[in-house]
Structures are given as C-alpha cells and as structure tokens.
Design an enzyme around this catalytic site. Sequence first.
Site, short mmCIF file in Angstrom:
data_model
loop_
_atom_site.label_atom_id
_atom_site.label_comp_id
_atom_site.label_asym_id
_atom_site.label_seq_id
_atom_site.Cartn_x
_atom_site.Cartn_y
_atom_site.Cartn_z
N LYS A 1 0.89 -1.08 0.03
CA LYS A 1 0.15 0.16 -0.16
C LYS A 1 0.68 1.22 -0.29
O LYS A 1 1.89 0.77 0.34
CB LYS A 1 -0.93 0.01 1.42
CG LYS A 1 -1.96 -0.75 1.59
CD LYS A 1 -3.08 -0.61 1.98
CE LYS A 1 -4.53 -2.04 2.71
NZ LYS A 1 -4.99 -1.56 1.71
N ARG B 1 -10.65 -11.52 1.66
CA ARG B 1 -11.44 -12.55 1.27
C ARG B 1 -10.64 -13.90 1.50
O ARG B 1 -11.14 -14.98 0.93
CB ARG B 1 -11.51 -11.63 -0.06
CG ARG B 1 -10.90 -11.80 -1.47
CD ARG B 1 -11.20 -10.91 -2.41
NE ARG B 1 -11.06 -9.47 -2.24
CZ ARG B 1 -11.15 -8.58 -2.99
NH1 ARG B 1 -12.07 -8.58 -4.20
NH2 ARG B 1 -11.98 -7.63 -3.00
#
Length: 493
Positions: free
Chosen positions: A271, A345
């Site tokens: 990130k 996920r």
Amino acid sequence: MALSLKSVDLSREKMAYLVIPVCEKADDAALAPPLAALVEKARTLNEFKGKKGDCVTFYEPEGLHAARVACSGLGEPDKLDRECLRTMAAGAVKSAMGKKLTTLHIVLPKIKTSPLKPDEILEAIAEGACLANHVFDKYKKEKNQTPLMQIILLATRGEVKKYQTLIDRIAVICEGTRMAREWVSTPSNEKAPGALAAEIASHAKKVGLSIEILTEKELKQKKFGALLAVSNGSDQKPCLVTLMHAPRGAKKTILLVGKGITFDSGGLNLKQGPNMDMMKMDMAGAAAVAATLITAARLRTKINLIGVMPLVENMPSGKACRPGDIIKSLDGKTIEIGNTDAEGRLILADALTWAIARFKPDITLDLATLTGACVAALGERIAGIFTTDDELADLLSTAGQKTHERCWPMPMPDDYREFMKSEVADIRNMSSTSYGGAITAALFLSEFTNNTRWAHIDIAGTAFLKNGGDYCPPGGSGYGVRLLTEAITAWTN
Ligand code: BES
Ligand code: ZN
Ligand code: ZN
C-alpha cells in the site's frame, strides 16, 4: 466505571455537576420544583431556547446542593430521536471530564409528546453517556482526561425498580463496545495474531466462553491454503480463534465471523503511505465479533453463538505470496492471486468454509474491513450489507437504525460473478473491472458459504474514526458490537 439509576432527595444530594435535558417549547411540569425553576430561568435567556446544542450553566443555584447545573437542549420534543439523546448525554460526559470531575448527574427527562417511549429515552441517554466516557491513553505518560467514576441518572423510585435490568444491560453492551475499540486502537506491534488471540482468550475465559485456538501447525494440517498464503509473508504465526457460547436448551445457532488482519501492509502489492496509515484497524471485524461473544455471555443470551476469528498479518517478504500465484483454499477451489492486498477475502474464505461445515449454523454473519470501494460508496458512517437473504438484510438494517450503527443493503448481482473469473484457476481474488469492488468482494465470499443463510457487512469505513465521533474518542469505533447484539436479540426473540 459505574452507570447507575438513582432516586434522590434533591435538596440533600451533593452534586458536582447536574445536567437537565430540556426540550424546546416544552412543558416542564414533570420536573421537581428547584429544577423547573432553573429551566424557567434558562428559557428567559436569549441564548437558550432548548434547541439542539443549546446549553447554559448555573453555579450553586438555590434549593440544590449542586456546584454546577447545566440545562442542555434537545430540540423539539416531537422530533426527538435516540441519536440526539446520545449526543446530549455524551456532551455532558465530555464536559464533566473536561472539568476533571469524577461524578456526573443527569436528570432522566419525561418528554410527553416525544415519539420515544420512556425506556428508549433512558437507553439512549445511558448509551451516549457510557460510550463517551472512554479515553484511549494507555500509551501516554501524561493523562489529560480521565473517565468519570460515576454517571448517575436521576429517576423516580418506580423507574429505578423498573429499569435496573435495562441499565445493567446497557452498561455491559457499552463495555463490550469499549473493549472492541481498545483492541482496534492497539498498535500492530502489540497485537500480532498470537498476542491478540491470548488477549481475547483471557477476556473470554472470564465470562465462561469455550475457547479453541487452531495454531499454524493445525491450520497447515487442515489445509487452510488461502489463509496460509496471506500469512506466509509475515514472521508472525497466524491462528484461528473460536469462541463458543452454548446456553442450555438453546436450539438455534448464529455464526459470527470477523476479519482479523492485525496489520495490512498490502503484501507485495504494498500500500502507499497514506493508505497504510491506519491499517492496524484491519482486525476490527474480529474485534467486534470477540466483543459481541463476550457481551452475549455476560448477558446470558439464550441462543448458541459461535465467533470465529482468523488472525493473520499481511506483510511483504521473500516468503510472501505473489500476484499470479495459484493457491488452493480449504474447500478445494483454486484461487489465482490477482492482488495480494485483497487478502481479507482469502482468510475469510477459509474461515467461512471451516466454520459453516463444523457448526452448521442457522445463519452466518461476517464483519470485515474489506474494501475501500465500500467506503467510496457509502462513506465513513454507513456500512454495507451484502446478502441475498431479505430477512437478514432487514434484521441488520433495523438493528442499525436502532443503534445508529448504520448499514445499508447493497446489491449482489449474479452477473457480476463473471468479473471474478480466472483464466487459470477456479476463481480470482481480484475483479477484472475497477468498479463495484465492494460487490465483487462480497460475491467472492459468497462462493465459500455453501449456499447457506449468510450476510456480509463491510465495515471498512465505520470501524475507525480518525477524528472521533460524538461519543467516540479518535481510533477504533467499536462498530458492530451494538449492531450485532441488537440483531442477535431481535433474531432470538
Ligand atoms: N483492508 C483493506 C480495505 C480497507 C480500505 C479497509 C480502507 C479500511 C479502509 C483491504 O484488505 C484492501 O486492501 N482492499 C483492496 C482490495 C483491492 C486490492 C481489490 C482495496 O479496497 O483497495
Ligand atoms: Zn488489503
Ligand atoms: Zn485488509
């Protein structure tokens, strides 16, 4: 901290700070004479009309043993809502903390023409006060604010008797929220998966929950391939925490699953600085689930509740999984890693597969700080509900309205599944389009729920309040504890 309901002799009770909630243009006949006199005086002032946020303070007024008495405005009585009461009570608490007091008295108002019932008024005031009475200063040498030791709601003797159980219940739920907040605000260097699991387990043990922790070795034996792929890049070992509340005679089972990424660097798809900033909060789903289980045990909730929390750190390293890697999830599907930052996920896929097979729940709810796309869609104050089950969507949005932990039903269009297709594996963890990312993430999760009743709540926006809220200090918001507790209660009854 003690929240209590008390009936007192106003001419005798010593008070450092008394707050009287006042509505605009309302009739003050229900107030005790010395309070009614003060409110009347306040109403003669230009600056006080009883509007939301209006506030005047009197010092050592006649007929009372109070150092300070504030009249605090609530607006028009027929427009009164719970949130306005929470905010008013929170304002009173923050003002008392600012004055370095230890005790606050609040008058429990009787508001005739309000759409709220007396117990709802009490509940909202108690909640706002209790939730606001929280400071996260564990890491500061100099403490500049201390939570109040006592918050006393002044009521009649009849009310004290009638509402005692309700007050205790609210205190327990607010403590649960504060617990979740603290976990979320704790920095990642102090909450690696093992440490966080131990911290959760120590609280769970105190309230009699059963605890099971699968270690990395066990996760490997059981083939939690998706979870382990995320964890591989980190030096911290992952684990899967399960808390179980199984009261005698309970027939139905609710499964709660919470995303527990103790730090989300993004992995090799690292990130950017500003996006990584707050990523200690990426375990807020797990924190809410753990705190909800602890709260339910303390409330002796009459339903089987299972809380499952995969705790994993997402880091880049020579052992980290790469974009393009193909891994095998616990349920046997192969997953192509499109982006290592779509890690939530992956750990949830295995956790859902395992928990649904093992506990055969009647319904499953998962909470996850899953996508930036959900924040783009709904902002930082509303979470997304993803389910094809209308009853669950209703249950959650109704609970959200009541608690003001707002959430909004989002679509789950079947044709969007095509965006998660992979050329080389059964499914990909990233969408082929850059739009609708919260939806495609939810559709990915749905592939691991075995067609059982399930709803996913994306709390990426609501879990962390950088600047704090009306009754929340900056940091973890504890979002989900009140929502889930309310939804569980509503579903149980
Ligand atoms: N933990 C983040 C989502 C997030 C974003 C939480 C902002 C809180 C605030 C999640 O793991 C993530 O990085 N999601 C990616 C998915 C993308 C790579 C498909 C995102 O939302 O950008
Ligand atoms: Zn991520
Ligand atoms: Zn994440």
